[in-house]
Design a protein around this motif. Structure first.
Motif, short mmCIF file in Angstrom:
data_model
loop_
_atom_site.label_atom_id
_atom_site.label_comp_id
_atom_site.label_asym_id
_atom_site.label_seq_id
_atom_site.Cartn_x
_atom_site.Cartn_y
_atom_site.Cartn_z
N GLY A 178 0.81 -1.21 0.00
CA GLY A 178 0.00 0.00 0.00
C GLY A 178 0.85 1.26 0.00
N GLU A 179 0.15 2.40 -0.07
CA GLU A 179 0.82 3.70 -0.03
C GLU A 179 -0.05 4.66 0.79
N PRO A 180 0.39 4.98 2.02
CA PRO A 180 -0.43 5.83 2.88
C PRO A 180 -0.79 7.18 2.26
N ASP A 181 0.15 7.80 1.53
CA ASP A 181 -0.09 9.14 0.99
C ASP A 181 -0.53 9.08 -0.48
N ILE A 182 -1.43 8.18 -0.78
CA ILE A 182 -1.85 7.93 -2.16
C ILE A 182 -2.53 9.13 -2.80
N ALA A 183 -3.10 10.03 -2.00
CA ALA A 183 -3.78 11.19 -2.57
C ALA A 183 -2.83 12.05 -3.41
N LEU A 184 -1.53 12.00 -3.11
CA LEU A 184 -0.57 12.77 -3.88
C LEU A 184 -0.50 12.28 -5.33
N GLN A 185 -0.83 11.01 -5.54
CA GLN A 185 -0.81 10.44 -6.89
C GLN A 185 -2.16 10.52 -7.59
N LEU A 186 -3.18 10.86 -6.83
CA LEU A 186 -4.55 10.75 -7.36
C LEU A 186 -4.84 11.66 -8.56
N PRO A 187 -4.37 12.91 -8.59
CA PRO A 187 -4.66 13.72 -9.78
C PRO A 187 -4.20 13.08 -11.09
N ASP A 188 -3.00 12.51 -11.10
CA ASP A 188 -2.52 11.85 -12.32
C ASP A 188 -3.32 10.60 -12.64
N LEU A 189 -3.69 9.83 -11.60
CA LEU A 189 -4.49 8.62 -11.82
C LEU A 189 -5.86 8.98 -12.41
N LEU A 190 -6.45 10.04 -11.90
CA LEU A 190 -7.76 10.46 -12.39
C LEU A 190 -7.68 10.93 -13.84
N LYS A 191 -6.69 11.74 -14.14
CA LYS A 191 -6.55 12.25 -15.51
C LYS A 191 -6.37 11.11 -16.51
N THR A 192 -5.54 10.14 -16.16
CA THR A 192 -5.31 9.00 -17.04
C THR A 192 -6.59 8.20 -17.28
N ALA A 193 -7.45 8.15 -16.25
CA ALA A 193 -8.69 7.37 -16.34
C ALA A 193 -9.84 8.15 -16.96
N GLY A 194 -9.61 9.39 -17.37
CA GLY A 194 -10.66 10.17 -18.01
C GLY A 194 -11.58 10.88 -17.03
N LEU A 195 -11.04 11.24 -15.86
CA LEU A 195 -11.81 11.94 -14.84
C LEU A 195 -11.19 13.31 -14.59
#
Length: 268
Positions: A178-195
């Motif tokens: 896991g990764e406790p500070d996953i929110a730091l990666q979330l903007p890129d994950l969302l953009k890649t997924a079309g969000l």
């Protein structure tokens, strides 16, 4: 799927702790759902529903004309969810055994999705976000509560046992993939997924031992001190100190809660 691979466990004491946690966070959750426009008649997916405290709240909001699809891979948590829904007389919850990283939820089936402290633990956060996007209808919204800085959790003045416990928790999460500070990666994950992110805010408090919110980390330490010992991260004596560390603080102690990012995103 083994219950043992949940780094925080899934037994009765953890279900009870999660109920307290939801009670502490419920006002923030309801505000986030309001921001996202979750309303009667909608279909909402609770992604990683746990024992169902959020799912039952969502079911009451969407009403009998709406539906909540609750996805959870732990049999213990699913049983707790179904029992809770039954006791509340909620018939609009579709509880499904599902690993949200391994398989999609369906295409265009939901108006909204919700997840809290899920992406920190899943094996493949990118796949999970992609499954969320696929499940949303065009224009549908996804609401996330995820940690952005777990290390911000501290007492004022610093308490060595709290600091040690926090660091071991972070290590145990990362050791399990896991990764406790996953929110730091979330903007890129969302953009890649079309969000596309449409709203974001920080959720952090400074509280005293007399505040209700203090009970959330105190209960976490009380329950998960034993879990850290079970997993080999802490000795028995150390675990006992952890379990009562927040019970012994002077009344004028202050505590900063871990920084959580609330992010609301819309499917393009």
């Amino acid at each position: 799927m083994s219950e043992g691979d949940y780094v925080l466990g899934t037994q009765a004491d953890e279900v009870e702790r999660l109920g307290l946690q939801h009670a502490v966070w419920r006002r923030h959750v309801l505000d986030g759902w309001t921001t996202a426009g979750i309303a009667p008649g909608m279909t909402v997916i609770d992604v990683g529903a746990g024992p169902g405290f959020a799912a039952t709240d969502l079911a009451e909001i969407v009403g009998p004309q709406g539906r909540v699809i609750a996805l959870e891979r732990s049999p213990n948590f699913l049983a707790s969810l179904q029992d809770r829904a039954g006791r509340l007389g909620l018939t609009n919850i579709d509880a499904r055994s599902h690993d949200v990283s391994e398989a999609g939820f369906g295409d265009g089936i939901a108006d909204a999705t919700w997840c809290r402290w899920l992406l920190s633990f899943v094996a493949d956060p990118a796949a999970t976000v992609r499954h969320i996007s696929q499940a949303l209808k065009p224009g549908g919204v996804a609401v996330f509560h995820e940690y952005a800085d777990y290390g911000a959790w501290r007492t004022m003045p610093p308490n060595p046992d709290v600091e040690r416990f926090r660091d071991l928790v972070i290590r145990s999460w990362r050791d399990s993939g896991g990764e406790p500070d996953i929110a730091l990666q979330l903007p890129d994950l969302l953009k890649t997924a079309g969000l596309e992110i449409v709203a974001a805010r920080p959720l952090v408090e400074i509280v005293r031992p007399s505040d209700f919110t203090w009970r959330w980390p105190a209960a976490f330490m009380a329950v998960n001190a034993a879990r850290l010992h079970e997993l080999g991260y802490a000795g028995a004596d150390e675990a006992r100190r952890f379990a009562r560390a927040l019970d012994d603080c002077p009344d004028d102690t202050l505590m900063i809660t871990p920084l959580v990012a609330e992010i609301v995103a819309r499917k393009l």
